[in-house]
Design an enzyme around this catalytic site. Structure first.
Site, mmCIF file in Angstrom:
data_model
loop_
_atom_site.group_PDB
_atom_site.id
_atom_site.type_symbol
_atom_site.label_atom_id
_atom_site.label_comp_id
_atom_site.label_asym_id
_atom_site.label_seq_id
_atom_site.Cartn_x
_atom_site.Cartn_y
_atom_site.Cartn_z
ATOM 1 N N LYS A 87 0.821 -1.212 0.000
ATOM 2 C CA LYS A 87 0.000 0.000 0.000
ATOM 3 C C LYS A 87 0.847 1.251 0.000
ATOM 4 C CE LYS A 87 -4.330 -1.494 2.118
ATOM 5 N NZ LYS A 87 -5.362 -1.105 3.071
ATOM 6 N N SER B 295 -10.518 7.883 5.159
ATOM 7 C CA SER B 295 -9.196 8.523 5.061
ATOM 8 C C SER B 295 -8.944 8.964 3.617
ATOM 9 C CB SER B 295 -8.098 7.554 5.503
ATOM 10 O OG SER B 295 -8.280 7.173 6.836
HETATM 11 P P1 ADP Z 1 -8.225 -0.380 5.881
HETATM 12 O O1 ADP Z 1 -7.235 0.232 4.928
HETATM 13 O O2 ADP Z 1 -7.734 -1.582 6.610
HETATM 14 O O3 ADP Z 1 -9.625 -0.539 5.361
HETATM 15 P P2 ADP Z 1 -9.049 2.012 7.278
HETATM 16 O O4 ADP Z 1 -8.131 2.820 8.099
HETATM 17 O O5 ADP Z 1 -9.550 2.599 6.026
HETATM 18 O O6 ADP Z 1 -8.283 0.662 7.057
HETATM 19 O O7 ADP Z 1 -10.286 1.543 8.166
HETATM 20 C C1 ADP Z 1 -10.166 0.680 9.258
HETATM 21 C C2 ADP Z 1 -11.533 0.163 9.619
HETATM 22 O O8 ADP Z 1 -12.359 1.245 10.058
HETATM 23 C C3 ADP Z 1 -12.295 -0.490 8.472
HETATM 24 O O9 ADP Z 1 -13.070 -1.557 8.980
HETATM 25 C C4 ADP Z 1 -13.199 0.605 7.974
HETATM 26 O O10 ADP Z 1 -14.375 0.094 7.361
HETATM 27 C C5 ADP Z 1 -13.525 1.310 9.276
HETATM 28 N N1 ADP Z 1 -13.910 2.713 9.076
HETATM 29 C C6 ADP Z 1 -13.259 3.650 8.382
HETATM 30 N N2 ADP Z 1 -13.914 4.827 8.395
HETATM 31 C C7 ADP Z 1 -15.034 4.616 9.139
HETATM 32 C C8 ADP Z 1 -16.170 5.427 9.522
HETATM 33 N N3 ADP Z 1 -16.276 6.687 9.115
HETATM 34 N N4 ADP Z 1 -17.119 4.855 10.282
HETATM 35 C C9 ADP Z 1 -17.019 3.558 10.660
HETATM 36 N N5 ADP Z 1 -16.004 2.744 10.326
HETATM 37 C C10 ADP Z 1 -15.018 3.255 9.578
#
Ligand code: ADP
Length: 160
Positions: A42, A129
């Site tokens: 990534k 993000s």
């Molecule tokens: P990854 O790259 O492993 O998906 P993220 O940092 O994007 O990691 O997200 C980690 C976890 O948090 C994932 O399960 C994602 O669905 C969840 N997540 C991200 N943003 C939100 C949000 N706004 N509300 C609820 N869950 C979230």
């Protein structure tokens, strides 16, 4: 037996959506490990250390929360820490598809580990993000999308 939950993710960077999940699960489990993923596959904006430092800063007053960094399979980390619950957050239907396959793979790799899904609050359900970085890149308003101290960090990284 104390219940340890591991919340793994990229957190690149932490958003208010992530933070809300961390707070809510720390009311359910005895100990929460927020696990910052480090992967060669990534392209992260922030280094694993930076991402972990941001998380430590924002969770420092919550004694139940620990932040760690791991490169490898989440289930291997879980075994090392004797943790049995992986927490993941769900927003839109698209998350369901991805999270469903991830949970099934983890179940196959480690049947003793459960994945616990928690729904986003409606007011955070559009926050990711990736979207935050896009808004930052174009100079949009970031207030409320990420913890306040992350805003200058994003500006510094993206706009020099
Ligand atoms: P990854 O790259 O492993 O998906 P993220 O940092 O994007 O990691 O997200 C980690 C976890 O948090 C994932 O399960 C994602 O669905 C969840 N997540 C991200 N943003 C939100 C949000 N706004 N509300 C609820 N869950 C979230």
């Amino acid at each position: 037996m104390s219940k340890i939950a591991v919340y793994p993710g990229s957190f690149d960077p932490i958003t208010t959506g992530h933070l809300d999940i961390i707070e809510r699960i720390s009311n359910i489990f005895d100990h929460v490990i927020v696990l910052v993923a480090e992967s060669n596959q990534k392209d992260y904006l922030f280094t694993a250390n930076e991402r972990a430092e941001f998380l430590k800063k924002i969770t420092k007053d919550n004694p139940k929360v620990e932040v760690d960094i791991f490169k490898g399979l989440t289930v291997e980390y879980m075994k090392k820490r004797k943790a049995h619950v992986i927490v993941r957050g769900l927003r839109a239907v698209a998350d369901f598809e991805y999270e469903g396959t991830l949970a099934s793979m983890n179940k196959r790799l480690a049947p003793e580990i459960e994945t616990f899904m928690i729904f986003s609050r409606p007011e955070y359900y559009f926050i990711s993000s990736r979207a935050v970085k896009e808004v930052a890149r174009h100079g949009g308003e970031l207030k409320g999308l990420v913890p306040e101290f992350i805003i200058p960090e994003l500006t510094k990284k993206l706009r020099g």
